[in-house]
Design a protein around this motif. Sequence first.
Motif, PDB file in Angstrom:
ATOM      1  N   LEU A 226      36.489  -8.282   7.295  1.00  0.00           N
ATOM      2  CA  LEU A 226      36.808  -8.513   8.699  1.00  0.00           C
ATOM      3  C   LEU A 226      37.386  -7.280   9.366  1.00  0.00           C
ATOM      4  CD1 LEU A 226      38.373 -12.115   8.598  1.00  0.00           C
ATOM      5  CD2 LEU A 226      36.157 -11.430   9.511  1.00  0.00           C
ATOM      6  N   SER A 227      37.950  -6.379   8.571  1.00  0.00           N
ATOM      7  CA  SER A 227      38.484  -5.145   9.164  1.00  0.00           C
ATOM      8  C   SER A 227      37.400  -4.132   9.519  1.00  0.00           C
ATOM      9  CB  SER A 227      39.481  -4.504   8.179  1.00  0.00           C
ATOM     10  OG  SER A 227      38.824  -4.117   6.977  1.00  0.00           O
ATOM     11  N   ASP A 228      36.150  -4.407   9.133  1.00  0.00           N
ATOM     12  CA  ASP A 228      35.043  -3.502   9.453  1.00  0.00           C
ATOM     13  C   ASP A 228      34.655  -3.692  10.913  1.00  0.00           C
ATOM     14  OD1 ASP A 228      32.920  -1.813   9.496  1.00  0.00           O
ATOM     15  OD2 ASP A 228      31.643  -2.985   8.138  1.00  0.00           O
ATOM     16  N   PRO A 229      34.830  -2.682  11.751  1.00  0.00           N
ATOM     17  CA  PRO A 229      34.486  -2.875  13.183  1.00  0.00           C
ATOM     18  C   PRO A 229      32.993  -2.976  13.437  1.00  0.00           C
ATOM     19  CG  PRO A 229      35.128  -0.595  12.750  1.00  0.00           C
ATOM     20  CD  PRO A 229      35.354  -1.345  11.476  1.00  0.00           C
ATOM     21  N   HIS A 230      32.168  -2.564  12.506  1.00  0.00           N
ATOM     22  CA  HIS A 230      30.713  -2.614  12.707  1.00  0.00           C
ATOM     23  C   HIS A 230      30.092  -3.892  12.167  1.00  0.00           C
ATOM     24  CE1 HIS A 230      30.970   1.599  13.882  1.00  0.00           C
ATOM     25  NE2 HIS A 230      31.608   1.876  12.722  1.00  0.00           N
ATOM     26  N   ALA A 231      30.904  -4.809  11.704  1.00  0.00           N
ATOM     27  CA  ALA A 231      30.354  -6.053  11.175  1.00  0.00           C
ATOM     28  C   ALA A 231      29.801  -6.901  12.308  1.00  0.00           C
ATOM     29  CB  ALA A 231      31.440  -6.824  10.421  1.00  0.00           C
ATOM     30  N   PRO A 232      28.675  -7.592  12.090  1.00  0.00           N
ATOM     31  CA  PRO A 232      28.111  -8.447  13.136  1.00  0.00           C
ATOM     32  C   PRO A 232      29.094  -9.557  13.536  1.00  0.00           C
ATOM     33  CG  PRO A 232      26.538  -8.096  11.349  1.00  0.00           C
ATOM     34  CD  PRO A 232      27.838  -7.554  10.880  1.00  0.00           C
ATOM     35  N   VAL A 233      28.880 -10.050  14.759  1.00  0.00           N
ATOM     36  CA  VAL A 233      29.774 -11.090  15.280  1.00  0.00           C
ATOM     37  C   VAL A 233      29.658 -12.356  14.445  1.00  0.00           C
ATOM     38  CG1 VAL A 233      30.331 -12.498  17.305  1.00  0.00           C
ATOM     39  CG2 VAL A 233      29.609 -10.116  17.579  1.00  0.00           C
ATOM     40  N   GLU A 234      28.403 -12.690  14.054  1.00  0.00           N
ATOM     41  CA  GLU A 234      28.235 -13.892  13.248  1.00  0.00           C
ATOM     42  C   GLU A 234      28.967 -13.771  11.917  1.00  0.00           C
ATOM     43  OE1 GLU A 234      25.897 -12.088  14.508  1.00  0.00           O
ATOM     44  OE2 GLU A 234      24.910 -13.318  16.070  1.00  0.00           O
ATOM     45  N   LEU A 235      28.926 -12.582  11.320  1.00  0.00           N
ATOM     46  CA  LEU A 235      29.600 -12.377  10.040  1.00  0.00           C
ATOM     47  C   LEU A 235      31.117 -12.442  10.203  1.00  0.00           C
ATOM     48  CD1 LEU A 235      29.265 -11.778   7.039  1.00  0.00           C
ATOM     49  CD2 LEU A 235      29.286  -9.326   7.580  1.00  0.00           C
ATOM     50  N   GLN A 236      31.625 -11.902  11.315  1.00  0.00           N
ATOM     51  CA  GLN A 236      33.062 -11.976  11.558  1.00  0.00           C
ATOM     52  C   GLN A 236      33.508 -13.429  11.761  1.00  0.00           C
ATOM     53  OE1 GLN A 236      34.174  -9.402  14.773  1.00  0.00           O
ATOM     54  NE2 GLN A 236      33.874  -7.506  13.586  1.00  0.00           N
ATOM     55  N   GLN A 237      32.687 -14.191  12.493  1.00  0.00           N
ATOM     56  CA  GLN A 237      33.040 -15.599  12.701  1.00  0.00           C
ATOM     57  C   GLN A 237      33.013 -16.362  11.378  1.00  0.00           C
ATOM     58  OE1 GLN A 237      34.080 -16.870  15.552  1.00  0.00           O
ATOM     59  NE2 GLN A 237      34.428 -18.869  14.582  1.00  0.00           N
ATOM     60  N   LEU A 238      32.023 -16.092  10.546  1.00  0.00           N
ATOM     61  CA  LEU A 238      31.950 -16.729   9.243  1.00  0.00           C
ATOM     62  C   LEU A 238      33.143 -16.318   8.378  1.00  0.00           C
ATOM     63  CD1 LEU A 238      30.462 -18.444   7.142  1.00  0.00           C
ATOM     64  CD2 LEU A 238      29.142 -16.401   6.528  1.00  0.00           C
ATOM     65  N   GLY A 239      33.497 -15.027   8.447  1.00  0.00           N
ATOM     66  CA  GLY A 239      34.641 -14.555   7.668  1.00  0.00           C
ATOM     67  C   GLY A 239      35.937 -15.226   8.096  1.00  0.00           C
ATOM     68  N   LYS A 240      36.125 -15.401   9.410  1.00  0.00           N
ATOM     69  CA  LYS A 240      37.337 -16.071   9.881  1.00  0.00           C
ATOM     70  C   LYS A 240      37.383 -17.524   9.414  1.00  0.00           C
ATOM     71  CE  LYS A 240      37.929 -13.184  14.007  1.00  0.00           C
ATOM     72  NZ  LYS A 240      37.959 -13.162  15.483  1.00  0.00           N
ATOM     73  N   THR A 241      36.216 -18.183   9.427  1.00  0.00           N
ATOM     74  CA  THR A 241      36.171 -19.569   8.955  1.00  0.00           C
ATOM     75  C   THR A 241      36.503 -19.642   7.465  1.00  0.00           C
ATOM     76  OG1 THR A 241      34.488 -20.078  10.620  1.00  0.00           O
ATOM     77  CG2 THR A 241      34.742 -21.623   8.774  1.00  0.00           C
ATOM     78  N   LEU A 242      35.895 -18.736   6.695  1.00  0.00           N
ATOM     79  CA  LEU A 242      36.180 -18.716   5.259  1.00  0.00           C
ATOM     80  C   LEU A 242      37.630 -18.336   4.983  1.00  0.00           C
ATOM     81  CD1 LEU A 242      32.930 -17.017   3.887  1.00  0.00           C
ATOM     82  CD2 LEU A 242      33.554 -19.440   3.810  1.00  0.00           C
ATOM     83  N   LEU A 243      38.196 -17.430   5.786  1.00  0.00           N
ATOM     84  CA  LEU A 243      39.592 -17.032   5.592  1.00  0.00           C
ATOM     85  C   LEU A 243      40.524 -18.203   5.877  1.00  0.00           C
ATOM     86  CD1 LEU A 243      41.396 -14.636   4.870  1.00  0.00           C
ATOM     87  CD2 LEU A 243      41.536 -14.088   7.312  1.00  0.00           C
ATOM     88  N   ALA A 244      40.207 -18.985   6.923  1.00  0.00           N
ATOM     89  CA  ALA A 244      41.026 -20.166   7.213  1.00  0.00           C
ATOM     90  C   ALA A 244      40.903 -21.201   6.096  1.00  0.00           C
ATOM     91  CB  ALA A 244      40.594 -20.767   8.560  1.00  0.00           C
ATOM     92  N   THR A 245      39.673 -21.357   5.566  1.00  0.00           N
ATOM     93  CA  THR A 245      39.494 -22.294   4.454  1.00  0.00           C
ATOM     94  C   THR A 245      40.232 -21.818   3.215  1.00  0.00           C
ATOM     95  OG1 THR A 245      37.301 -22.868   5.320  1.00  0.00           O
ATOM     96  CG2 THR A 245      37.779 -23.459   3.028  1.00  0.00           C
ATOM     97  N   ASN A 246      40.182 -20.514   2.969  1.00  0.00           N
ATOM     98  CA  ASN A 246      40.897 -19.961   1.818  1.00  0.00           C
ATOM     99  C   ASN A 246      42.413 -20.135   1.975  1.00  0.00           C
ATOM    100  OD1 ASN A 246      40.382 -18.027  -0.669  1.00  0.00           O
ATOM    101  ND2 ASN A 246      42.207 -17.265   0.372  1.00  0.00           N
ATOM    102  N   GLU A 247      42.901 -19.917   3.199  1.00  0.00           N
ATOM    103  CA  GLU A 247      44.338 -20.095   3.443  1.00  0.00           C
ATOM    104  C   GLU A 247      44.745 -21.558   3.241  1.00  0.00           C
ATOM    105  OE1 GLU A 247      47.638 -19.299   6.986  1.00  0.00           O
ATOM    106  OE2 GLU A 247      45.508 -18.835   7.297  1.00  0.00           O
ATOM    107  N   ARG A 248      43.869 -22.456   3.673  1.00  0.00           N
ATOM    108  CA  ARG A 248      44.155 -23.873   3.483  1.00  0.00           C
ATOM    109  C   ARG A 248      44.169 -24.220   1.985  1.00  0.00           C
ATOM    110  NH1 ARG A 248      43.964 -28.541   6.370  1.00  0.00           N
ATOM    111  NH2 ARG A 248      43.296 -30.404   5.272  1.00  0.00           N
TER     112      ARG A 248
END
Length: 418
Positions: A226-248
């Motif tokens: 997620l810290s990669d500024p060149h990552a696609p928007v879809e990948l960033q959104q997926l990463g945020k969802t997975l990060l929230a699931t991982n935190e949960r």
Amino acid sequence: MAATPAPPQAPPRPTWDPRRPQPPFPWLRPTIRIRLTLLYGGMFLIAGILLLSIIYLLAAQAISTGNQPPFRIVSFSQGSQLKITSDYCPAINSSSLSLQDFNDAISQCVDQRRETALNDLLSRSLLALLGLAVIAFAFGYAMAGRVLSPLGRITRTARQVAGSDLSRRIELDGPDDELKELADTFDDMLERLERAFTAQQRFVGNASHELRTPLAINRTLLEVHLSDPHAPVELQQLGKTLLATNERSEQLVEGLLLLARSDNQIVERKPVDLAEVAGQAIDQVHAEAEAKGVEIRGERGPAVVQGNGVLLERIALNLVQNAVRYNVPKDGWVEVDTRVENGQAVLTVSNTGPVVPAYEIDNLFEPFRRLRTERTGSDKGVGLGLSIVRSVARAHGGHIMARPREGGGLVMRVTMPL
């Protein structure tokens, strides 16, 4: 042609008999029944012999007194009047009595002396019986305490074990009776409990490491991507969802491990002020409360208990977090109070919020349950907060009580011994 397989053989019979070995002469075993029978039977026999001896002595004394002649002949000469005197029958001292009056007076005097002797024998026997009864009760109380003293030892050990000192053993010595058998059985049970408790602690430690490590690795990898500024928007959104699931998942693992640890009694206790614990919990939730527009207030008086500071802080944190998260959208408040009441430390957390039916209160303390839902399904937590609070409170010898607040919300009251 293939050979037919042989039928399976029956397992060998065990050579060890798990039953307790019986002595060659079981009727010679010094059981509690036999010992109590001999003890109290012997006490009854001794008391009977003593009472019989006392009554015999008293009766002999009464007979000896009653056998004394009722009168004495003072002087007697042929042809003259017989002169008689008596210390017990003053009526015959008169010299003018006729023969009939003399015989009546003697009979009346003898009857009176017999009645006096019987009354004296009865009164002294009752006093002797009362004295023997007092001695018998005192001796029986002392003997019963001596016979039942192993039960007191078993009870004290059980109380120490209730304080999580599973290393304690009774190790009762003495005759091989029912109490020693009970103590040995209790020691065997404690040994098994200690092994199970040690295995549980080892499992919790291993599970803590094995479950946290992959979750931490997943979180690190997701944060790096997620810290990669060149990552696609879809990948960033997926990463945020997975990060929230991982935190949960991390919260769930931490909650389950804390719940497993808090179900046991606290061995190492230190003075902990609930007011300080509540203040630290409020500091951690302050930012979330400001974001939701919830005011936190209350009076926090000193209330020092003996316990584990980390677990007690989790009690306050979970209660305050729930009070902030399950609140009204506007002008909500949370009140946190600590005080000493009736010799107990009290932590009270009340809040505004939705109306909670009284019949739903018990479900709130069950793991993974929420109001009107049976499984966790929101972003407010993993459904273990109040379960952890109840387990930690029980581990400290306290309890938690919840009741609906008039107008909506809840009042949570945690009490603990000082």
